[in-house]
Design a protein around this motif. Structure first.
Motif, short mmCIF file in Angstrom:
data_model
loop_
_atom_site.label_atom_id
_atom_site.label_comp_id
_atom_site.label_asym_id
_atom_site.label_seq_id
_atom_site.Cartn_x
_atom_site.Cartn_y
_atom_site.Cartn_z
N GLY A 96 -28.68 -38.01 -5.58
CA GLY A 96 -29.39 -38.18 -4.32
C GLY A 96 -29.01 -39.49 -3.67
N PRO A 97 -29.52 -39.76 -2.46
CA PRO A 97 -29.24 -41.01 -1.78
C PRO A 97 -29.62 -42.21 -2.65
CG PRO A 97 -30.30 -39.47 -0.28
CD PRO A 97 -30.36 -38.86 -1.65
N ASP A 100 -33.19 -43.32 -2.44
CA ASP A 100 -34.24 -42.31 -2.56
C ASP A 100 -35.28 -42.77 -3.57
OD1 ASP A 100 -34.82 -39.17 -2.05
OD2 ASP A 100 -35.32 -39.71 -4.11
N LYS A 101 -36.54 -42.82 -3.15
CA LYS A 101 -37.59 -43.35 -4.01
C LYS A 101 -37.81 -42.49 -5.25
CE LYS A 101 -40.19 -45.80 -0.42
NZ LYS A 101 -41.50 -45.91 0.29
N THR A 102 -37.67 -41.19 -5.10
CA THR A 102 -37.81 -40.32 -6.26
C THR A 102 -36.77 -40.64 -7.31
OG1 THR A 102 -38.72 -38.53 -4.92
CG2 THR A 102 -37.78 -37.92 -7.04
N TRP A 139 -24.59 -41.94 -2.07
CA TRP A 139 -25.42 -41.34 -3.10
C TRP A 139 -25.10 -41.95 -4.47
CZ3 TRP A 139 -27.01 -35.55 -3.12
CH2 TRP A 139 -27.57 -35.21 -1.88
N TYR A 257 -31.67 -34.49 -4.87
CA TYR A 257 -32.84 -34.97 -4.15
C TYR A 257 -32.56 -35.29 -2.69
CZ TYR A 257 -35.19 -35.00 -8.60
OH TYR A 257 -35.74 -34.60 -9.78
N GLY A 258 -31.51 -34.71 -2.14
CA GLY A 258 -31.30 -34.81 -0.70
C GLY A 258 -31.98 -33.65 -0.01
N CYS A 261 -33.55 -29.69 -1.13
CA CYS A 261 -33.84 -30.09 -2.51
C CYS A 261 -33.37 -28.95 -3.42
CB CYS A 261 -35.34 -30.32 -2.66
SG CYS A 261 -35.79 -31.17 -4.17
N GLY A 403 -39.91 -40.20 -2.01
CA GLY A 403 -39.40 -40.23 -0.66
C GLY A 403 -39.60 -38.90 0.01
N SER A 404 -38.64 -38.51 0.84
CA SER A 404 -38.79 -37.27 1.61
C SER A 404 -38.56 -36.04 0.77
CB SER A 404 -37.80 -37.28 2.78
OG SER A 404 -36.48 -37.40 2.30
N SER A 405 -37.85 -36.19 -0.33
CA SER A 405 -37.57 -35.02 -1.16
C SER A 405 -38.68 -34.78 -2.15
CB SER A 405 -36.24 -35.22 -1.91
OG SER A 405 -36.26 -36.40 -2.67
#
Length: 409
Positions: A96-97, A100-102, A139, A257-258, A261, A403-405
């Motif tokens: 993922g990015p 990314d918080k996740t 990523w 996780y982008g 998902c 995050g968003s994911s």
């Protein structure tokens, strides 16, 4: 107590994976146990069927990581007792990015739980997987040893067989329509749609996508569990590359996780096919399903093309299987007592939100503990309480560093 045929120490409502594992736990502890399943055992209407589920320890929440690690041990113990395999080892790869918080929380959770993880940039990912996996330059990838595949229908059959070996009684096509306290002798009285009656000291509800309906019927409590119909897709690996994406070729289970998902497994159940799916679904009534295409696959097709270097045919999936999620607002489980008039005699296990199957053996142990002892030492269940939704309709969402994911798959 002298039992007649319709009196039990514990009655489990729902014979899917959680109910079957709970029955096994209860029966091996010497409890006279009954499982009531509303449809045929091993049916395909719910969440416990199919060819594969991923098992991994990479969660942003510490409590899930610890539960998953314990579940690996319990899966192997059950396999050893049964005499056949349902768990197949693989590595897990998350991507993922880089901000990314996740994903960052997953790395932190791995460190806290002593799960060794390798953090890779895009070039290192391409090198590690010999070009089979490519990610954008901004990523990162996270590789861990705790991955793998569970064979779900086979696993449910395993727990049912083990429960029967230990003396449990399993009855299918038995829809429970009433659950009330027995004021005369204590315990609980159950009535099924075909008129059969049972008595039990304790009851455990593991009704999957039907849990919300059943709990509302028997207690009036409205659990925020939304059934979703979701699709699992299998895609053809291009000729000559089949071995590179197989579990024997050391291809990992994976999560992205982008957007979208995505999650998937290496080729195992169908030769030449790889499972790749989007973690989403369509709200539904489990008794009135559409049984059709869930959503557009355009974004998934693009993800497959870009991530797997054109080595997987992304034109259309060659096979699709429908399944059910039982989603809570925060995607955390519901494991608690119904309380009220039932006090601690009725336990609920539900809302597994598309990421519960891997935890089956430890959830079965927790539910058995709660039913028999009113508490469990296996895990802190405060995260899974019904009360969290009374305090806040969003449940634990504010506690998740995501995050968003989505934070679960």
């Amino acid at each position: 107590m002298e039992y007649s045929g319709d009196e039990f120490d514990a009655i489990v409502i729902g014979g899917g994976t959680m109910g079957s594992a709970t029955a096994y736990e209860l029966a091996k502890r010497g409890q006279k146990t009954l499982v009531l399943e509303q449809y045929d055992f091993l049916h395909h209407r719910g969440s416990s069927h199919g060819e594969s589920r991923t098992i991994r320890a990479t969660y942003p929440e510490d409590y899930y990581c610890a539960m998953a690690i314990e579940s690996y041990k319990l899966w192997e113990e059950a396999e050893s007792e049964m005499g056949f395999k349902v768990y197949y080892k693989a590595r897990q790869f998350d991507m993922g990015p880089s901000d990314d918080k996740t994903l960052l929380s997953i790395i932190s959770s791995c460190n806290k739980n002593s799960v060794s993880c390798q953090i890779l940039d895009s070039q290192q990912v391409a090198e590690k997987f010999s070009g089979r996996i490519n990610i954008p330059e901004n990523w990162i990838g996270v590789s861990t040893e705790f991955g793998g595949i569970i064979k779900p229908t086979k696993a449910v059959a395993m727990f049912q067989s083990l429960a029967i070996r230990n003396g449990a009684v399993l009855r299918d096509n038995m829809e429970v329509i009433s659950l009330v306290r027995d004021e005369a002798k204590g315990g609980l009285r159950l009535l099924t749609a075909n008129g059969e009656k049972f008595w039990g000291k304790k009851c455990i509800i593991t009704a999957g996508a039907w849990a919300k309906k059943l709990v509302k019927t028997v207690s009036g409590i409205e659990l925020p569990i939304q059934p979703l119909e979701t699709a699992v897709c299998y895609w053809r690996i291009k000729e000559g590359h089949e071995a590179e994406f197989s579990i024997s070729g050391e291809f990992p289970t994976f999560s992205s996780y982008g957007q979208p998902c995505v999650y998937g497994t290496p080729s195992l159940e169908f030769p030449g096919l790889i499972k790749i799916a989007v973690h989403d679904g369509r709200e539904c009534d489990p008794d009135k399903r559409v049984w059709g295409a869930v959503s557009s696959l355009d974004s998934l097709k693009k993800w497959i093309q870009e991530t797997f270097s054109g080595l997987v045919d992304n034109s259309e999936p060659v096979a699709t299987q429908l399944c059910m999620y039982s989603m809570t607002p925060d995607e955390d489980y519901v494991i608690d007592f119904l309380n009220g008039e039932f006090e601690k005699d009725v336990v609920i296990g539900g809302g597994f939100s598309g990421h519960g199957f891997k935890m089956t053996p430890i959830v079965g142990r927790i539910l058995a503990d709660l039913a028999l002892h009113g508490e469990t030492k296996a895990v802190d269940v405060k995260h899974f309480s019904i009360q969290r939704f009374k305090d806040n309709p969003r449940g634990n969402l504010e506690n998740h560093e995501v995050g968003s994911s989505s934070n679960h798959k």
